[in-house]
Each structure stands twice: as C-alpha cells, then as structure tokens.
Design a protein around this motif. Structure first.
Motif, PDB file in Angstrom:
ATOM      1  N   GLU A  14      -4.680  -8.632 -16.096  1.00  0.00           N
ATOM      2  CA  GLU A  14      -4.219  -8.596 -14.704  1.00  0.00           C
ATOM      3  C   GLU A  14      -2.827  -9.205 -14.574  1.00  0.00           C
ATOM      4  N   ARG A  15      -2.580 -10.291 -15.291  1.00  0.00           N
ATOM      5  CA  ARG A  15      -1.250 -10.930 -15.221  1.00  0.00           C
ATOM      6  C   ARG A  15      -0.184 -10.042 -15.850  1.00  0.00           C
ATOM      7  N   LEU A  16      -0.553  -9.346 -16.915  1.00  0.00           N
ATOM      8  CA  LEU A  16       0.391  -8.402 -17.523  1.00  0.00           C
ATOM      9  C   LEU A  16       0.698  -7.251 -16.562  1.00  0.00           C
ATOM     10  N   ILE A  17      -0.315  -6.764 -15.868  1.00  0.00           N
ATOM     11  CA  ILE A  17      -0.108  -5.695 -14.886  1.00  0.00           C
ATOM     12  C   ILE A  17       0.836  -6.172 -13.788  1.00  0.00           C
ATOM     13  N   ASP A  18       0.635  -7.418 -13.343  1.00  0.00           N
ATOM     14  CA  ASP A  18       1.527  -7.981 -12.320  1.00  0.00           C
ATOM     15  C   ASP A  18       2.968  -8.020 -12.829  1.00  0.00           C
ATOM     16  N   GLY A  19       3.136  -8.418 -14.104  1.00  0.00           N
ATOM     17  CA  GLY A  19       4.469  -8.481 -14.704  1.00  0.00           C
ATOM     18  C   GLY A  19       5.109  -7.118 -14.823  1.00  0.00           C
ATOM     19  N   ILE A  20       4.294  -6.126 -15.153  1.00  0.00           N
ATOM     20  CA  ILE A  20       4.809  -4.756 -15.275  1.00  0.00           C
ATOM     21  C   ILE A  20       5.172  -4.209 -13.895  1.00  0.00           C
ATOM     22  N   SER A  21       4.332  -4.483 -12.901  1.00  0.00           N
ATOM     23  CA  SER A  21       4.587  -4.000 -11.534  1.00  0.00           C
ATOM     24  C   SER A  21       5.853  -4.599 -10.944  1.00  0.00           C
ATOM     25  N   GLU A  34       2.434 -11.360 -30.286  1.00  0.00           N
ATOM     26  CA  GLU A  34       1.153 -12.018 -29.990  1.00  0.00           C
ATOM     27  C   GLU A  34       1.298 -13.536 -29.859  1.00  0.00           C
ATOM     28  N   PRO A  35       1.968 -14.221 -30.830  1.00  0.00           N
ATOM     29  CA  PRO A  35       2.116 -15.683 -30.684  1.00  0.00           C
ATOM     30  C   PRO A  35       2.852 -16.076 -29.403  1.00  0.00           C
ATOM     31  N   GLU A  36       3.845 -15.270 -29.020  1.00  0.00           N
ATOM     32  CA  GLU A  36       4.589 -15.568 -27.782  1.00  0.00           C
ATOM     33  C   GLU A  36       3.706 -15.368 -26.556  1.00  0.00           C
ATOM     34  N   LEU A  37       2.910 -14.289 -26.562  1.00  0.00           N
ATOM     35  CA  LEU A  37       2.000 -14.044 -25.436  1.00  0.00           C
ATOM     36  C   LEU A  37       0.923 -15.124 -25.356  1.00  0.00           C
ATOM     37  N   MET A  38       0.462 -15.594 -26.506  1.00  0.00           N
ATOM     38  CA  MET A  38      -0.520 -16.685 -26.532  1.00  0.00           C
ATOM     39  C   MET A  38       0.043 -17.930 -25.852  1.00  0.00           C
ATOM     40  N   LYS A  39       1.304 -18.197 -26.115  1.00  0.00           N
ATOM     41  CA  LYS A  39       1.967 -19.363 -25.524  1.00  0.00           C
ATOM     42  C   LYS A  39       2.195 -19.163 -24.025  1.00  0.00           C
ATOM     43  N   ILE A  40       2.626 -17.958 -23.640  1.00  0.00           N
ATOM     44  CA  ILE A  40       2.905 -17.656 -22.228  1.00  0.00           C
ATOM     45  C   ILE A  40       1.643 -17.795 -21.380  1.00  0.00           C
ATOM     46  N   TYR A  41       0.523 -17.248 -21.882  1.00  0.00           N
ATOM     47  CA  TYR A  41      -0.692 -17.186 -21.071  1.00  0.00           C
ATOM     48  C   TYR A  41      -1.712 -18.280 -21.419  1.00  0.00           C
ATOM     49  N   GLY A  42      -1.434 -19.056 -22.446  1.00  0.00           N
ATOM     50  CA  GLY A  42      -2.303 -20.181 -22.776  1.00  0.00           C
ATOM     51  C   GLY A  42      -3.688 -19.790 -23.246  1.00  0.00           C
ATOM     52  N   VAL A  43      -3.783 -18.696 -23.987  1.00  0.00           N
ATOM     53  CA  VAL A  43      -5.076 -18.233 -24.497  1.00  0.00           C
ATOM     54  C   VAL A  43      -4.963 -17.932 -25.988  1.00  0.00           C
ATOM     55  N   GLY A  44      -6.105 -17.666 -26.611  1.00  0.00           N
ATOM     56  CA  GLY A  44      -6.133 -17.388 -28.041  1.00  0.00           C
ATOM     57  C   GLY A  44      -5.772 -15.949 -28.376  1.00  0.00           C
ATOM     58  N   ARG A  45      -5.621 -15.705 -29.667  1.00  0.00           N
ATOM     59  CA  ARG A  45      -5.206 -14.380 -30.143  1.00  0.00           C
ATOM     60  C   ARG A  45      -6.198 -13.284 -29.731  1.00  0.00           C
ATOM     61  N   SER A  46      -7.499 -13.591 -29.798  1.00  0.00           N
ATOM     62  CA  SER A  46      -8.497 -12.560 -29.479  1.00  0.00           C
ATOM     63  C   SER A  46      -8.393 -12.104 -28.029  1.00  0.00           C
ATOM     64  N   SER A  47      -8.085 -13.049 -27.113  1.00  0.00           N
ATOM     65  CA  SER A  47      -7.947 -12.687 -25.694  1.00  0.00           C
ATOM     66  C   SER A  47      -6.724 -11.801 -25.470  1.00  0.00           C
ATOM     67  N   ILE A  48      -5.624 -12.110 -26.184  1.00  0.00           N
ATOM     68  CA  ILE A  48      -4.414 -11.289 -26.072  1.00  0.00           C
ATOM     69  C   ILE A  48      -4.692  -9.880 -26.584  1.00  0.00           C
ATOM     70  N   ARG A  49      -5.335  -9.785 -27.741  1.00  0.00           N
ATOM     71  CA  ARG A  49      -5.613  -8.467 -28.316  1.00  0.00           C
ATOM     72  C   ARG A  49      -6.536  -7.643 -27.417  1.00  0.00           C
ATOM     73  N   GLU A  50      -7.537  -8.300 -26.824  1.00  0.00           N
ATOM     74  CA  GLU A  50      -8.462  -7.594 -25.947  1.00  0.00           C
ATOM     75  C   GLU A  50      -7.752  -7.134 -24.672  1.00  0.00           C
ATOM     76  N   ALA A  51      -6.857  -7.973 -24.137  1.00  0.00           N
ATOM     77  CA  ALA A  51      -6.095  -7.600 -22.936  1.00  0.00           C
ATOM     78  C   ALA A  51      -5.217  -6.382 -23.214  1.00  0.00           C
ATOM     79  N   ILE A  52      -4.574  -6.382 -24.372  1.00  0.00           N
ATOM     80  CA  ILE A  52      -3.727  -5.242 -24.754  1.00  0.00           C
ATOM     81  C   ILE A  52      -4.573  -3.986 -24.931  1.00  0.00           C
ATOM     82  N   LYS A  53      -5.766  -4.162 -25.483  1.00  0.00           N
ATOM     83  CA  LYS A  53      -6.679  -3.026 -25.666  1.00  0.00           C
ATOM     84  C   LYS A  53      -7.082  -2.446 -24.304  1.00  0.00           C
ATOM     85  N   ILE A  54      -7.387  -3.324 -23.350  1.00  0.00           N
ATOM     86  CA  ILE A  54      -7.774  -2.890 -22.002  1.00  0.00           C
ATOM     87  C   ILE A  54      -6.665  -2.045 -21.385  1.00  0.00           C
ATOM     88  N   LEU A  55      -5.416  -2.528 -21.493  1.00  0.00           N
ATOM     89  CA  LEU A  55      -4.295  -1.825 -20.869  1.00  0.00           C
ATOM     90  C   LEU A  55      -3.879  -0.591 -21.658  1.00  0.00           C
TER      91      LEU A  55
END
Length: 218
Positions: A14-21, A34-55
């Motif tokens: 959802e936050r990525l969608i907001d950024g894209i919008s 991935e490491p940069e996105l992990m730092k930006i959103y404060g989550v682990g690698r698996s959450s970043i990969r799953e978010a990218i998969k969703i989008l």
C-alpha cells in the motif's frame, strides 16, 4: 476462523502504491534495491519480496531478474478490502443488512456438524468474555461468531465478502462501545437463538433473527 489482520507485506504494498501515485516512483523508474527498501519501510526481506509480488500480480511492477524491479503502471483497481476500509460505519452497516440474513439462511441449510461446533464455540466465548468485561476480546469473539456462520453458508463469494467486511465491523465496535461489553451481554440471548435456528435448519427463523441482530431489535 480468526479475523485476518493486514500483513506487513500488504502494508508495504500500500505504501509503494501511494509512492507510485504521488510520483515518488515514476513509470519506467527502477525501485530501490531490496536492502534499501527494507531500510525505508522497516521490514524484513520476505515482506519486501511479498509486497513486490503482490504489485507484480496487479500489473504495477515488473521484475527483471538480475536488473531490478520497475514501475510499469499507476492503474490499479482498488480492492474490495480497500474500499470497505475507507467506507463510513453506516455504509458497512448497510452491507451487513444486505448480507447477514442471506448468510444465516444459507448456513441453516448448508452447515456441517464441524462448522456448527465452531459457531457454538465463539457463541460461548462471546458470552464468557462479555461477563468478564474483556471488551476487545469480546468484540473479536462476536465477529468470529458471525464469520463462522459465513464460513458455513456454502457460498464462497458471500463468505469472502463478509470476512473482508468483518474487519471494519470490528473497528466500529471498538469506536462505538467505549470499551464496554454491556450491549453484548444484552444481545447474547438473541445470538443464542440465531445459533439454535441454524442448528435446527430453520431457514426463515435464522434469516429473521440475523436481520434483527443487525437492526438491533432485541
């Protein structure tokens, strides 16, 4: 069936969608690593990969192995869950008014003995938690009672819509009941009557009682 809360991956998506919008990430632009996105959103690698998969599934991102992940579209159809989350309490109540009696009637026809046990479990838990004034847990037990009826209705689409709506119904309970279980004590009797109507396979009575619960006629 326990209420499913939003995952970290869904929140990141959802936050990525907001950024894209908002053109933080433009079409054709490569997302941070991935490491940069992990730092930006404060989550682990698996959450970043799953978010990218969703989008990626939604057609917003395109992953090029060994190159990176690129924004390919801003056009994303708002999900039913997002729409219900943004809806006013009155709108969610109107959805309930349309769904609950139909779901109860179908559950009276289609329920299995195992599903009936689950409905009874949450009915009893609802009563116990109301008497103990454990408000938030009581509200969840009430929602799970109704979700369990939806699980037993034999219609996958109705069940899924109700499960999505249940999250907003829970929020409305938390807002409107002021950490009290008094109304849940009062309505325990009619909820017990609804369970019995479903157990007895009394379709008309189950539908009527479910509507009375929604309309707070008890």
């Amino acid at each position: 069936m326990q209420i499913q809360r939003k995952t970290l991956a869904e929140e990141v998506a959802e936050r990525l969608i907001d950024g894209i919008s908002s053109d933080e990430y433009s079409i054709g632009e490569k997302l941070p690593t991935e490491p940069e996105l992990m730092k930006i959103y404060g989550v682990g690698r698996s959450s970043i990969r799953e978010a990218i998969k969703i989008l990626s599934i939604k057609g917003v991102l395109n992953v090029h192995q060994g190159v990176g992940t690129f924004v390919v579209s801003k056009n994303i159809q708002e999900s039913l869950e997002s729409q219900i989350n943004k809806a006013e309490t009155e709108e969610v109540q109107e959805v309930r008014s349309l769904l609950d009696s139909k779901i109860a009637a179908k559950a009276a026809i289609h329920h299995s003995e195992e599903e009936l046990k689950t409905i009874k479990k949450y009915l009893d838990l609802r009563a116990q938690l109301a008497e103990e004034n454990r408000a938030l847990e009581c509200y969840e037990a009430d929602i799970n009672f109704h979700v369990s009826i939806a699980e037993a209705c034999g219609n996958t689409l109705l069940k899924d819509i109700y499960k999505v709506a249940s999250k907003s119904i829970l929020k409305s309970f938390e807002i409107s009941n002021n950490n009290s279980t008094e109304s849940f004590k009062v309505s325990q009797k009619i909820h017990t009557e609804l369970f019995q109507a479903i157990a007895d396979k009394n379709v008309e009575k189950a539908a009527l009682i479910a509507q009375q619960i929604v309309d707070r006629v008890y």
